[in-house]
Motif scaffolding. Structure first.
Motif, mmCIF file in Angstrom:
data_model
loop_
_atom_site.group_PDB
_atom_site.id
_atom_site.type_symbol
_atom_site.label_atom_id
_atom_site.label_comp_id
_atom_site.label_asym_id
_atom_site.label_seq_id
_atom_site.Cartn_x
_atom_site.Cartn_y
_atom_site.Cartn_z
ATOM 1 N N GLN A 71 0.803 -1.223 0.000
ATOM 2 C CA GLN A 71 0.000 0.000 0.000
ATOM 3 C C GLN A 71 0.833 1.270 0.000
ATOM 4 O OE1 GLN A 71 -2.446 -0.695 3.464
ATOM 5 N NE2 GLN A 71 -3.984 -1.784 2.268
ATOM 6 N N THR A 72 2.137 1.153 0.244
ATOM 7 C CA THR A 72 2.989 2.336 0.266
ATOM 8 C C THR A 72 4.455 1.919 0.277
ATOM 9 O OG1 THR A 72 3.478 4.384 1.465
ATOM 10 C CG2 THR A 72 3.032 2.438 2.792
ATOM 11 N N TYR A 73 5.329 2.892 0.088
ATOM 12 C CA TYR A 73 6.757 2.705 0.337
ATOM 13 C C TYR A 73 7.042 3.182 1.757
ATOM 14 C CZ TYR A 73 8.157 1.942 -4.567
ATOM 15 O OH TYR A 73 8.341 1.432 -5.827
ATOM 16 N N GLN A 74 8.045 2.590 2.380
ATOM 17 C CA GLN A 74 8.481 3.070 3.686
ATOM 18 C C GLN A 74 9.981 3.298 3.676
ATOM 19 O OE1 GLN A 74 7.517 0.114 6.623
ATOM 20 N NE2 GLN A 74 8.809 -1.469 5.716
ATOM 21 N N ARG A 75 10.407 4.261 4.451
ATOM 22 C CA ARG A 75 11.835 4.581 4.578
ATOM 23 C C ARG A 75 12.534 3.415 5.265
ATOM 24 N NH1 ARG A 75 16.396 6.652 3.822
ATOM 25 N NH2 ARG A 75 16.888 8.841 4.165
ATOM 26 N N VAL A 76 13.716 3.035 4.781
ATOM 27 C CA VAL A 76 14.436 1.934 5.412
ATOM 28 C C VAL A 76 15.169 2.453 6.652
ATOM 29 C CG1 VAL A 76 14.734 0.667 3.263
ATOM 30 C CG2 VAL A 76 16.496 2.250 3.996
ATOM 31 N N PRO A 77 15.219 1.659 7.709
ATOM 32 C CA PRO A 77 15.958 2.077 8.899
ATOM 33 C C PRO A 77 17.457 1.942 8.687
ATOM 34 C CG PRO A 77 15.077 -0.133 9.209
ATOM 35 C CD PRO A 77 14.530 0.366 7.894
ATOM 36 N N ALA A 78 18.219 2.552 9.552
ATOM 37 C CA ALA A 78 19.679 2.521 9.426
ATOM 38 C C ALA A 78 20.233 1.105 9.531
ATOM 39 C CB ALA A 78 20.310 3.419 10.492
ATOM 40 N N ASP A 79 19.569 0.266 10.300
ATOM 41 C CA ASP A 79 20.038 -1.115 10.487
ATOM 42 C C ASP A 79 19.286 -2.097 9.587
ATOM 43 O OD1 ASP A 79 17.597 -0.872 11.755
ATOM 44 O OD2 ASP A 79 18.195 -1.978 13.561
ATOM 45 N N TYR A 80 18.845 -1.627 8.442
ATOM 46 C CA TYR A 80 18.033 -2.434 7.527
ATOM 47 C C TYR A 80 18.710 -3.764 7.182
ATOM 48 C CZ TYR A 80 15.724 -3.724 3.118
ATOM 49 O OH TYR A 80 15.071 -4.397 2.100
ATOM 50 N N LEU A 81 19.977 -3.728 6.791
ATOM 51 C CA LEU A 81 20.674 -4.947 6.390
ATOM 52 C C LEU A 81 20.797 -5.917 7.559
ATOM 53 C CD1 LEU A 81 22.207 -6.533 4.231
ATOM 54 C CD2 LEU A 81 24.288 -5.306 4.920
ATOM 55 N N ASP A 82 21.089 -5.401 8.740
ATOM 56 C CA ASP A 82 21.219 -6.257 9.919
ATOM 57 C C ASP A 82 19.900 -6.937 10.272
ATOM 58 O OD1 ASP A 82 23.891 -5.598 10.190
ATOM 59 O OD2 ASP A 82 23.492 -3.916 11.532
ATOM 60 N N ARG A 83 18.807 -6.268 9.988
ATOM 61 C CA ARG A 83 17.487 -6.878 10.225
ATOM 62 C C ARG A 83 17.118 -7.872 9.128
ATOM 63 N NH1 ARG A 83 13.231 -2.131 12.043
ATOM 64 N NH2 ARG A 83 14.527 -1.072 13.601
ATOM 65 N N LEU A 84 17.583 -7.579 7.919
ATOM 66 C CA LEU A 84 17.194 -8.382 6.758
ATOM 67 C C LEU A 84 17.853 -9.751 6.731
ATOM 68 C CD1 LEU A 84 15.729 -8.471 3.979
ATOM 69 C CD2 LEU A 84 17.807 -7.459 2.988
ATOM 70 N N MET A 85 19.150 -9.802 6.946
ATOM 71 C CA MET A 85 19.885 -11.048 6.733
ATOM 72 C C MET A 85 19.417 -12.210 7.612
ATOM 73 S SD MET A 85 23.753 -9.670 5.881
ATOM 74 C CE MET A 85 24.347 -11.285 5.391
ATOM 75 N N PRO A 86 19.137 -12.001 8.904
ATOM 76 C CA PRO A 86 18.696 -13.138 9.722
ATOM 77 C C PRO A 86 17.376 -13.748 9.264
ATOM 78 C CG PRO A 86 19.433 -11.316 11.113
ATOM 79 C CD PRO A 86 19.334 -10.781 9.720
ATOM 80 N N GLN A 87 16.593 -13.017 8.480
ATOM 81 C CA GLN A 87 15.315 -13.546 8.008
ATOM 82 C C GLN A 87 15.502 -14.679 7.002
ATOM 83 O OE1 GLN A 87 12.162 -10.566 7.159
ATOM 84 N NE2 GLN A 87 13.656 -9.018 7.800
ATOM 85 N N PHE A 88 16.730 -14.855 6.499
ATOM 86 C CA PHE A 88 16.998 -15.911 5.537
ATOM 87 C C PHE A 88 17.626 -17.150 6.180
ATOM 88 C CE2 PHE A 88 16.505 -12.169 2.981
ATOM 89 C CZ PHE A 88 15.844 -12.628 1.860
ATOM 90 N N GLY A 89 17.825 -17.097 7.488
ATOM 91 C CA GLY A 89 18.396 -18.260 8.164
ATOM 92 C C GLY A 89 19.825 -18.015 8.600
#
Length: 319
Positions: free
Chosen positions: A285-303
């Protein structure tokens, strides 16, 4: 005296015409003072996606006083290469492509994420997942069968740059103890598109396939297709971000981010056009601004992060 006056009048008339012609030439010449924002994405299934992103690109470029120049590359790998060559200022990329760039420290610094699709909350259970499929009546019924018969199986993935059709299934297989599919399966090939992969598995041309959940839902909804078996379903996959060159100032980055996060209100047609370019964005429904720690939050979601880095290194180097 009269002759001198006549000559002066002719000279003034001549200069006036020259000035007029120069003015016309200036009007017809593209303005060189307006910089171009180089916006790029990657094609899929014959769609360059240029028309999908162009309206949004124009809005974002205008927010910083520039014009948009839109380009599309043959695939995710080609877009990543273009970013590494500093050919792109703003990139609409998928999650796998972003993670490949993040694994390249120089590219990651030069092209950080700006905004990302905001995933739907509630009411959508299968927005974007990886689905393992098998022919109905084939050897594979569950994950245990994948491990049991791995050396006898032909595996069909989508494409090297696919998140749901390459990265996520490789991570899932690694968690099952199949860290090197090319060595542990009988064969590993790519189908090109999610739809093509589903069709080939349904016809028994592969023992196991991995496709995106939306393509799976579309395939089984069509009763003219042969039946396929759902073997495994991943957790929700994070959607891909929009990256922006670090050469822009902080105020310019904020102006571009605001253009994106307000796009669904200020230019709804442009927002919808962008959504139509990616099936996994159909519910956002929209775009959101990425947080400063975006990559650190993203990687663990893949295992397992170490395993994720190993797989990323394989495709970053082409090994």
């Amino acid at each position: 005296m009269a002759v001198g006056t006549a000559r002066m009048s002719l000279k003034i008339c001549y200069m006036s015409r020259i000035s007029h012609l120069l003015f016309l030439l200036w009007c017809l010449t593209p303005m060189q003072g307006i910089a171009q924002l180089r916006v790029a994405t990657y094609q899929y299934a014959g769609n360059s996606r240029e028309n999908n992103i162009r309206p949004a690109a124009n809005v974002v470029a205008a927010a910083i006083g520039q014009t948009a120049k839109v380009a599309s590359y043959a695939g995710v790998r080609e877009l990543v290469d273009a970013i590494q060559r500093d050919e792109v200022d703003l990139a609409f990329i998928n999650t796998f492509g972003y993670l490949l760039l993040a694994a390249d420290s120089a590219a990651a610094t030069g092209m950080p994420p700006l905004v990302v699709w905001q995933p739907p909350t509630g009411g959508v259970g299968d927005n974007y997942r990886c689905i393992f499929i098998a022919p109905q009546g084939g050897l594979i019924a569950d994950s245990a069968d994948i491990v049991r018969y791995a050396s006898e199986l032909s595996l069909l993935l989508v494409s090297e740059g696919s998140t749901s059709g390459n990265l996520v299934p490789r991570m899932a297989l690694s968690a099952l103890g199949i860290a090197y599919p090319e060595q542990q399966f009988k064969t590993v090939v790519y189908g090109g598109t999610h739809q093509a992969a589903a069709g080939q598995v349904a016809m028994g041309k592969a023992d196991l396939g991995a496709i995106g959940s939306i393509a799976y839902a579309d395939f089984v909804r069509d009763t003219t297709n042969r039946p396929i078996r759902l073997v495994w379903k991943s957790p929700e996959i994070p959607l891909g971000p929009v990256l922006v060159s670090s050469r822009f100032s902080d105020p310019e980055r904020e102006q571009m981010a605001a253009a994106f996060t307000n796009l669904h209100r200020s230019h709804p047609a442009a927002f919808e056009a962008a959504k139509q370019g990616w099936s996994e964005a159909q519910h956002v429904q929209t775009y959101q601004r990425v947080p400063a720690d975006y990559l650190d939050r993203l990687m663990p979601q893949f295992g397992d992060i170490a395993e994720l880095k190993r797989i990323l290194a394989k495709f970053l180097t082409g090994g």
